[in-house]
Motif scaffolding. Structure first.
Motif, PDB file in Angstrom:
ATOM      1  N   PHE A 156      41.153  38.831  29.756  1.00 15.09           N
ATOM      2  CA  PHE A 156      42.281  39.591  30.285  1.00 15.09           C
ATOM      3  C   PHE A 156      42.635  39.047  31.662  1.00 15.09           C
ATOM      4  N   VAL A 157      43.805  39.386  32.131  1.00 19.08           N
ATOM      5  CA  VAL A 157      44.245  38.984  33.468  1.00 19.08           C
ATOM      6  C   VAL A 157      43.889  40.109  34.436  1.00 19.08           C
ATOM      7  N   VAL A 158      43.210  39.751  35.516  1.00 20.40           N
ATOM      8  CA  VAL A 158      42.857  40.709  36.564  1.00 20.40           C
ATOM      9  C   VAL A 158      44.028  40.769  37.531  1.00 20.40           C
ATOM     10  N   GLU A 159      44.708  41.897  37.540  1.00 18.32           N
ATOM     11  CA  GLU A 159      45.864  42.085  38.410  1.00 18.32           C
ATOM     12  C   GLU A 159      45.615  43.131  39.482  1.00 18.32           C
ATOM     13  N   LYS A 160      44.483  43.844  39.376  1.00 14.88           N
ATOM     14  CA  LYS A 160      44.173  44.905  40.320  1.00 14.88           C
ATOM     15  C   LYS A 160      42.674  45.126  40.374  1.00 14.88           C
ATOM     16  N   ILE A 161      42.239  45.750  41.444  1.00 12.08           N
ATOM     17  CA  ILE A 161      40.846  46.148  41.592  1.00 12.08           C
ATOM     18  C   ILE A 161      40.823  47.639  41.928  1.00 12.08           C
ATOM     19  N   GLY A 162      39.699  48.272  41.662  1.00  9.66           N
ATOM     20  CA  GLY A 162      39.557  49.694  41.946  1.00  9.66           C
ATOM     21  C   GLY A 162      38.575  49.923  43.073  1.00  9.66           C
ATOM     22  N   LEU A 163      38.937  50.815  43.975  1.00 11.29           N
ATOM     23  CA  LEU A 163      38.075  51.246  45.070  1.00 11.29           C
ATOM     24  C   LEU A 163      37.523  52.613  44.687  1.00 11.29           C
ATOM     25  N   PHE A 164      36.207  52.720  44.559  1.00  9.19           N
ATOM     26  CA  PHE A 164      35.558  53.928  44.066  1.00  9.19           C
ATOM     27  C   PHE A 164      34.652  54.542  45.121  1.00  9.19           C
ATOM     28  N   GLY A 165      34.522  55.847  45.042  1.00  7.61           N
ATOM     29  CA  GLY A 165      33.570  56.593  45.847  1.00  7.61           C
ATOM     30  C   GLY A 165      32.957  57.668  44.966  1.00  7.61           C
ATOM     31  N   LEU A 166      31.957  58.342  45.489  1.00 12.28           N
ATOM     32  CA  LEU A 166      31.336  59.421  44.739  1.00 12.28           C
ATOM     33  C   LEU A 166      32.117  60.709  44.971  1.00 12.28           C
ATOM     34  N   ASP A 167      32.360  61.454  43.876  1.00 11.09           N
ATOM     35  CA  ASP A 167      33.054  62.731  44.023  1.00 11.09           C
ATOM     36  C   ASP A 167      32.032  63.837  44.310  1.00 11.09           C
ATOM     37  N   SER A 168      32.479  65.075  44.366  1.00  5.91           N
ATOM     38  CA  SER A 168      31.607  66.197  44.729  1.00  5.91           C
ATOM     39  C   SER A 168      30.498  66.451  43.707  1.00  5.91           C
ATOM     40  N   THR A 169      30.645  65.928  42.494  1.00  7.77           N
ATOM     41  CA  THR A 169      29.605  66.094  41.469  1.00  7.77           C
ATOM     42  C   THR A 169      28.610  64.938  41.467  1.00  7.77           C
ATOM     43  N   GLY A 170      28.870  63.922  42.308  1.00 12.43           N
ATOM     44  CA  GLY A 170      27.996  62.752  42.340  1.00 12.43           C
ATOM     45  C   GLY A 170      28.407  61.667  41.376  1.00 12.43           C
ATOM     46  N   ALA A 171      29.559  61.822  40.726  1.00  7.83           N
ATOM     47  CA  ALA A 171      30.059  60.813  39.788  1.00  7.83           C
ATOM     48  C   ALA A 171      31.008  59.862  40.522  1.00  7.83           C
ATOM     49  N   TRP A 172      31.024  58.613  40.084  1.00 12.02           N
ATOM     50  CA  TRP A 172      31.963  57.647  40.644  1.00 12.02           C
ATOM     51  C   TRP A 172      33.379  58.020  40.222  1.00 12.02           C
ATOM     52  N   SER A 173      34.307  57.970  41.159  1.00 14.20           N
ATOM     53  CA  SER A 173      35.710  58.211  40.829  1.00 14.20           C
ATOM     54  C   SER A 173      36.587  57.261  41.634  1.00 14.20           C
ATOM     55  N   ARG A 174      37.675  56.832  40.980  1.00 12.35           N
ATOM     56  CA  ARG A 174      38.565  55.885  41.645  1.00 12.35           C
ATOM     57  C   ARG A 174      39.324  56.616  42.737  1.00 12.35           C
ATOM     58  N   ARG A 175      39.275  56.028  43.941  1.00 12.08           N
ATOM     59  CA  ARG A 175      40.030  56.571  45.071  1.00 12.08           C
ATOM     60  C   ARG A 175      41.353  55.840  45.223  1.00 12.08           C
ATOM     61  N   GLU A 176      41.335  54.536  44.928  1.00  8.44           N
ATOM     62  CA  GLU A 176      42.558  53.742  45.041  1.00  8.44           C
ATOM     63  C   GLU A 176      42.531  52.626  44.007  1.00  8.44           C
ATOM     64  N   GLU A 177      43.718  52.265  43.529  1.00  8.45           N
ATOM     65  CA  GLU A 177      43.893  51.109  42.671  1.00  8.45           C
ATOM     66  C   GLU A 177      44.738  50.130  43.481  1.00  8.45           C
ATOM     67  N   LEU A 178      44.237  48.926  43.669  1.00 10.72           N
ATOM     68  CA  LEU A 178      44.869  47.960  44.562  1.00 10.72           C
ATOM     69  C   LEU A 178      45.303  46.721  43.811  1.00 10.72           C
ATOM     70  N   GLY A 179      46.587  46.424  43.863  1.00 13.28           N
ATOM     71  CA  GLY A 179      47.103  45.225  43.211  1.00 13.28           C
ATOM     72  C   GLY A 179      46.674  43.967  43.953  1.00 13.28           C
ATOM     73  N   LEU A 180      46.430  42.904  43.182  1.00 16.09           N
ATOM     74  CA  LEU A 180      46.113  41.606  43.779  1.00 16.09           C
ATOM     75  C   LEU A 180      47.449  40.928  44.028  1.00 16.09           C
ATOM     76  N   ASP A 181      47.843  40.858  45.294  1.00 19.34           N
ATOM     77  CA  ASP A 181      49.203  40.465  45.647  1.00 19.34           C
ATOM     78  C   ASP A 181      49.335  39.093  46.282  1.00 19.34           C
ATOM     79  N   GLY A 182      48.221  38.420  46.556  1.00 18.47           N
ATOM     80  CA  GLY A 182      48.310  37.189  47.347  1.00 18.47           C
ATOM     81  C   GLY A 182      48.330  35.924  46.519  1.00 18.47           C
ATOM     82  N   PRO A 183      48.500  34.797  47.221  1.00 16.97           N
ATOM     83  CA  PRO A 183      48.530  33.496  46.546  1.00 16.97           C
ATOM     84  C   PRO A 183      47.144  33.023  46.124  1.00 16.97           C
ATOM     85  N   SER A 184      46.130  33.227  46.969  1.00 17.25           N
ATOM     86  CA  SER A 184      44.748  32.833  46.665  1.00 17.25           C
ATOM     87  C   SER A 184      43.901  33.111  47.892  1.00 17.25           C
ATOM     88  N   LEU A 185      42.582  32.933  47.712  1.00 15.66           N
ATOM     89  CA  LEU A 185      41.667  33.098  48.854  1.00 15.66           C
ATOM     90  C   LEU A 185      41.760  31.922  49.776  1.00 15.66           C
TER      91      LEU A 185
END
Length: 185
Positions: A156-185
């Motif tokens: 698949f093509v990776v077009e975005k990454i997810g930023l996760f933190g723990l929620d109040s129950t201790g489960a991982w939850s996505r806080r932000e979805e970030l598009g990969l917008d640049g030309p390269s590293l």
């Protein structure tokens, strides 16, 4: 204010907050992976969405860490990931995974850029991009997963990454979805 060695500061102690940055697997590929994770890793493994971890660590300053992740994502171009066959970290760690055979270099560069900032991150071993299928289950189940999925190939093509933190129950939850917008590293 300087604090002498052996004395207590009356200031607040910063609490570390768990933070993860991952590549989430898109539909419809995620459905097969969820089924395999349930079959070989149990319901607990299936409850965690299939992903490729870029960073798993902590931060004492969520906003600075999140800003750093956003900045890295803005500089990275989308890329292709292909997973083919299985691997394992046994006997060091009881894990069976799908190998990242294409896009591993890009994942590594992304990992390096992410940990170059304010993310607190310690690795006992070098970074190795993979998708976990079974972890810490019976050896026979891991053997079966490694054998039965050795012919799997998906990409698949990776077009975005997810930023996760723990929620109040201790489960991982996505806080932000970030598009990969640049030309390269």
């Amino acid at each position: 204010m300087a604090v002498k060695t052996g004395t207590r500061s009356e200031g607040a102690v910063a609490q570390a907050t768990a933070l993860g940055v991952v590549i989430e697997i898109p539909s419809p590929l995620d459905a097969s992976l969820i089924d395999w994770r349930r079959e070989y890793g149990g319901d607990q493994a299936a409850a965690v969405a299939p992903h490729i971890t870029l960073v798993s660590g902590s931060t004492t300053d969520w906003e600075s860490a999140a800003a750093h992740v956003r900045a890295v994502a803005s500089r990275i171009a989308s890329f292709t990931v292909r997973m083919r066959g299985t691997g394992t970290f046994r006997p060091i760690s009881p894990v069976v995974f799908l190998n990242v055979t294409e896009g591993a270099e890009e994942c590594g560069e992304l990992h390096d850029a992410l940990v170059a900032g304010p993310l607190l991150h310690e690795l006992a071993y070098g970074y190795h991009p993979h998708l976990t299928i079974a972890h810490d289950v019976d050896e026979a189940v891991m053997d079966r997963a490694q054998e039965e999925l050795r012919g799997v190939s998906m990409g698949f093509v990776v077009e975005k990454i997810g930023l996760f933190g723990l929620d109040s129950t201790g489960a991982w939850s996505r806080r932000e979805e970030l598009g990969l917008d640049g030309p390269s590293l």
